[in-house]
Design an enzyme around this catalytic site. Sequence first.
Site, PDB file in Angstrom:
ATOM      1  N   ASP A 100       0.992  -1.168  -0.040  1.00 13.53           N
ATOM      2  CA  ASP A 100       0.089  -0.224  -0.208  1.00 13.53           C
ATOM      3  C   ASP A 100       0.839   1.321   0.010  1.00 13.53           C
ATOM      4  OD1 ASP A 100      -2.418   1.571   0.265  1.00 13.53           O
ATOM      5  OD2 ASP A 100      -2.091   1.547   2.414  1.00 13.53           O
ATOM      6  N   THR A 132      -0.269   4.792   1.069  1.00 12.70           N
ATOM      7  CA  THR A 132      -0.377   5.629   2.173  1.00 12.70           C
ATOM      8  C   THR A 132      -0.002   5.121   3.774  1.00 12.70           C
ATOM      9  OG1 THR A 132      -2.311   6.797   0.972  1.00 12.70           O
ATOM     10  CG2 THR A 132      -2.099   7.076   3.365  1.00 12.70           C
ATOM     11  N   GLU A 183      -3.338  21.936   6.449  1.00 13.59           N
ATOM     12  CA  GLU A 183      -3.029  23.169   7.307  1.00 13.59           C
ATOM     13  C   GLU A 183      -1.909  22.957   8.128  1.00 13.59           C
ATOM     14  OE1 GLU A 183      -6.606  24.493   9.734  1.00 13.59           O
ATOM     15  OE2 GLU A 183      -7.050  26.004   7.961  1.00 13.59           O
ATOM     16  N   LYS A 229      -6.391  31.427   1.168  1.00 17.04           N
ATOM     17  CA  LYS A 229      -5.764  30.407   0.515  1.00 17.04           C
ATOM     18  C   LYS A 229      -7.088  29.452   0.214  1.00 17.04           C
ATOM     19  CE  LYS A 229      -5.226  27.067   4.373  1.00 17.04           C
ATOM     20  NZ  LYS A 229      -5.868  27.645   5.653  1.00 17.04           N
ATOM     21  N   ARG A 271      -0.352  18.609  -4.333  1.00 17.32           N
ATOM     22  CA  ARG A 271      -1.753  19.183  -4.201  1.00 17.32           C
ATOM     23  C   ARG A 271      -1.186  20.682  -4.157  1.00 17.32           C
ATOM     24  NH1 ARG A 271      -5.318  18.544   0.858  1.00 17.32           N
ATOM     25  NH2 ARG A 271      -7.223  19.231   0.225  1.00 17.32           N
ATOM     26  N   THR A 291      -2.737   1.232  -4.553  1.00 13.57           N
ATOM     27  CA  THR A 291      -3.215   2.032  -3.651  1.00 13.57           C
ATOM     28  C   THR A 291      -4.531   2.631  -4.200  1.00 13.57           C
ATOM     29  OG1 THR A 291      -2.578   4.546  -3.004  1.00 13.57           O
ATOM     30  CG2 THR A 291      -2.041   3.671  -5.204  1.00 13.57           C
ATOM     31  N   ASP A 340      -5.080   5.803  -3.897  1.00  7.90           N
ATOM     32  CA  ASP A 340      -4.848   7.022  -4.496  1.00  7.90           C
ATOM     33  C   ASP A 340      -5.202   7.163  -5.995  1.00  7.90           C
ATOM     34  OD1 ASP A 340      -4.784   8.917  -2.291  1.00  7.90           O
ATOM     35  OD2 ASP A 340      -2.603   8.655  -1.899  1.00  7.90           O
ATOM     36  N   ASP A 345      -1.806  -1.451   5.843  1.00 13.01           N
ATOM     37  CA  ASP A 345      -2.233  -1.105   6.999  1.00 13.01           C
ATOM     38  C   ASP A 345      -3.856  -0.826   7.301  1.00 13.01           C
ATOM     39  OD1 ASP A 345      -2.633   1.091   5.506  1.00 13.01           O
ATOM     40  OD2 ASP A 345      -1.802   2.631   6.767  1.00 13.01           O
ATOM     41  N   ASN A 400      -8.834  -2.169   4.088  1.00 11.20           N
ATOM     42  CA  ASN A 400      -8.949  -2.658   2.782  1.00 11.20           C
ATOM     43  C   ASN A 400      -7.970  -3.445   2.413  1.00 11.20           C
ATOM     44  OD1 ASN A 400      -7.138  -0.404   3.000  1.00 11.20           O
ATOM     45  ND2 ASN A 400      -7.389   0.012   0.928  1.00 11.20           N
TER      46      ASN A 400
END
Length: 1052
Positions: free
Chosen positions: A403, A405, A513, A568, A601, A661, A663, A742, A745
Amino acid sequence: MGIENDLTVEESTEPPICDLTNATSPPTGYGNHRLTPHEPVAAPTLDCSDEESIHPHTVPLQQLEHVFKTDFNHGLTSAEAAHRLEQDGLNKVEGAKGLSVWQILLRQVSNSLTVVLFMVMALSFAINDFIEGGVIAAVILLNIVVGLVQDYRAEATIQSLYALSAPTCKVTRHKKIETIKAEALVKGDIVSLNVGDIVPADLRLIDGLNLSSDEALLTGESLPTSKHPEATLGEPDVPLGDRVNMLYSASTITRGRGTGVVVATGMRTEVGKIADMLRANPIAGENVTRMTLYWIGFKRSVRSILGLDGTPLQVKLSKFALFLFALAILLAIIVFSTAKWQIGDEVLIYGICVGVAVIPESLIAVLTITMAVGTKAMAKGNVVVRKLSALEAVGGVTNICSDKTGTLTQGKMITRKVWLRDGSMATVQGCTHPFDPSSGKVTWGSHKDELPGDLKLISQLPENAKSFVECVSLCNNSTVTDGKPPVADAETGTISTSTTSSNDWSAVGEPTEIALHVFAMRFGLNKATITHSKGSRMLAEFPFDSSCKRMTVVYGQRFATTCDVYTKGALESTLPLLNASDELKCEMTAKAESLAAEGLRVLCIAHKVVDFSDGIINTREVAESNLNPLGLAGLYDPPRSETADAVKRCRKAGISVHMLTGDHIKTATAIAHEVGILSNDLAVAQATNATMPAAAFDALSDEQIDQLDQLPLVIARCSPATKVRMVEAMHRRGAFCVMTGDGVNDSPALKKSDVGIAMGLNGSDVAKEAADMVLTDDNFASIVTAVKEGRRLFDNIQKFLLHLLVSNIAQVILLLVGLAFKDIHGDSIFPLSPLEILWVNLITSSFLALGLGLEEAQPDIMVRPPHSLRVGVFTWEIIIDKFAYGFFMGSLCLASFASVAYRYSRDPSILGGEDDNCNAEYSHGCQTVFRARATTYATLSFLLLVTAWEVKHFTRSLFNMHPELYCGPASMFKTIYRNKFLFGAVVAGFLITFPVVYLPVVDKIVFKHQGITWEWGIVMACVVVYIALIEIWKAGKRRLGIGAVIRADILE
């Protein structure tokens, strides 16, 4: 904050807002399931008679109360809740209960060799040979106790890692809000959630404000997903990550607050369904008869008891044990046939003696202890081994499916790059602790500004970057602290946050943040520092809203006529509000696309100074108009610092690493390039399918997958079924697969893989339950340690197997040929007594084999390809060597017995007179036999001691075994002393031979031999001849290029 950008590789997890999104932009967030508030979804006609068939994410809000028979305002009554609890059961996921002591105990005896030892023990007691039966019983008990203790300790460690998943929750019942245990939730309950809460069950949202949840454990998404109670999805098969009106059990609320109705509890939740998959009966649902079910169950039980299901080593050793058992029976038949089936006590004992000689009684004990020692070594490397067999199995891995993440990456966001409107760039490099402002270094333009160990002074920050950093610090609601009091900045007189290195840094808030806040703190510009130096305070805040994807704050000084506005947000929603030329907007868009292509991002940062007015404070549109762009911030979840090196070492070791993954494919691809899973030197055939979305992979049939030249190295947007199919595809190609992960899934694939490795710190309980190993530091690099230890263990298993089997083959040759040694009655005389055989096998050989199991890893262990799983530990080299060494040893033992027994005469009376029974007791007529037997025992013992040093390497000479380390006449002594345990075992074995031979009473009554004198010359002559024979054999192998030779040129 969950602010996202359509240009980012994450492809915003929030729904696009039609009036703010360019018409040419593809819809994001839902894939094809696009939310359009201006065109509400028509309410479907629902059959509420069967709640199980209802898909809550497709049910409009106005129908939810009717469907789940509840009241959104008042909740369920206590009586109704109690009734539903009795009907549906507790809200608990079954499966994270671990193994019982009895299950662990059964695992210790489920192998063929233990079954064979039980049979031999029973037979020994049946013929009243209580000493031999007792010794074998002790061996069996030792095997079971060592394995039981080790597995129980590992299971206890795993249980201590299990986290509590939402023990309590707030629920509305009978018009009151009360706190109850999460396990008491029922369908229809109304649950209230706030930031930091763990979702206790599957919920359909009915209300929410700026709500986001972290579903990484379930979907694999690295970023929180924004939720929208008002959304109604039109299709029942929308992926879990795109069901924006649902909250799923075990996910965490990262922003906002909300209320939801419980739609599933316990094993009916999505987490529960995955846990149920782990325990599913593969033949369930098939049309089979009761007799077929019984037969299948019987076959499974037999295979389990005999150890024919498990790792390659388990299966090989179990089959080998069955072969040895059959061979023992065959040898006993040969003995009985030689006696013309006139089976008396002596013939029966001799037959059992030959059978015992062929079975390595200490193999299981040595193997178990060796693995237990390896497990302790693994524990130091932050790997908890739940099953001892998995330690060996991981050494044979050919593919690692991981995986992304939290496994390959740190699971926390950092500000990777900053672009300012004047074209300058800042890059953060080498950050290993995302919450620690002193971790890593910042590069501004071409000047590398490495952070010192004390404070980064504000005055040293480039002036053109100060406004940018102030904006990301003030327009921020996160908290980052190391628990220390603030210190004064000597140069500016202001208060700065300490950025000295500390392992105690912690943060609370949205990941984006936190990342921006940490970046500002690298220069001492946290919120308190800025407001204190400027004397300003917050006048207004316009929080993040999913409809505009922006956050704005207004700061000003007391009695001042002007104020500062900081904003932002996502670029596509902020760009129309900027007071900038079209040229600058195009440049910013191009730069954002460039950053997004790197897997970042992207957020737009803007600021303006305006005259104070009520409109600025009260109206968002006024505050966010005519903003001056400051630049762009690129954030991402960085790889662990050790990951790239670990992947490199895996590739060097012939292991292919795959990333599976949840993502987006662009994010996954960028990370895969950074850690080395994808490289520029891929072959054309492999590069074609190197990356693939899960939808494309799932659309392929098994035949089409098998036709691919190479399996994909990166699969994005994975579901649990995708990961399982990937593992199955590897198995069809004959690969030995390790799955790491982890999340919940990951659990089905963890169990389906050959060795499952779960994360201990941030991993889910279900994943830990499904895994064979658990990483206590959640570090992918620890897997390399596990692979290296597994390979070392495999090499050492070959060494002590060779040593043990050489002894058994020598004894079989000795005893079978020894049938020719007959006394005056025509009865065969034992060249070795039964207790001598057991002593050699259990005492002398066991500690030598254990010492071989502790051999250090060979220098080339991680630069050679994985060993063949089809061949296993019994390679042709091992098989040929053991027969050669066994023949040498057995022949010399025969020679030593014959040399003493027939020194003066070949008359059978030499081996016992009319009244003598030299196999059972000592008498004066048995003196020659007892001396010959002692000589044979001493010869066998000393040859085994020499063999332990010779098998340290299968081709190199004992006198030059480590030329890269030692040279000269003393090299042999340095080699044999390198493994101190083995050296001690050899010395102890040498010394203990003498009391066994000479100790009064014990020698004649127990071992059936007596002290010797001149016979020691024969023993030493046999040792010299044996060493010469082995050295000649190894020299021949080297000359013919047979066997493994360490190449010094590939060790770098």
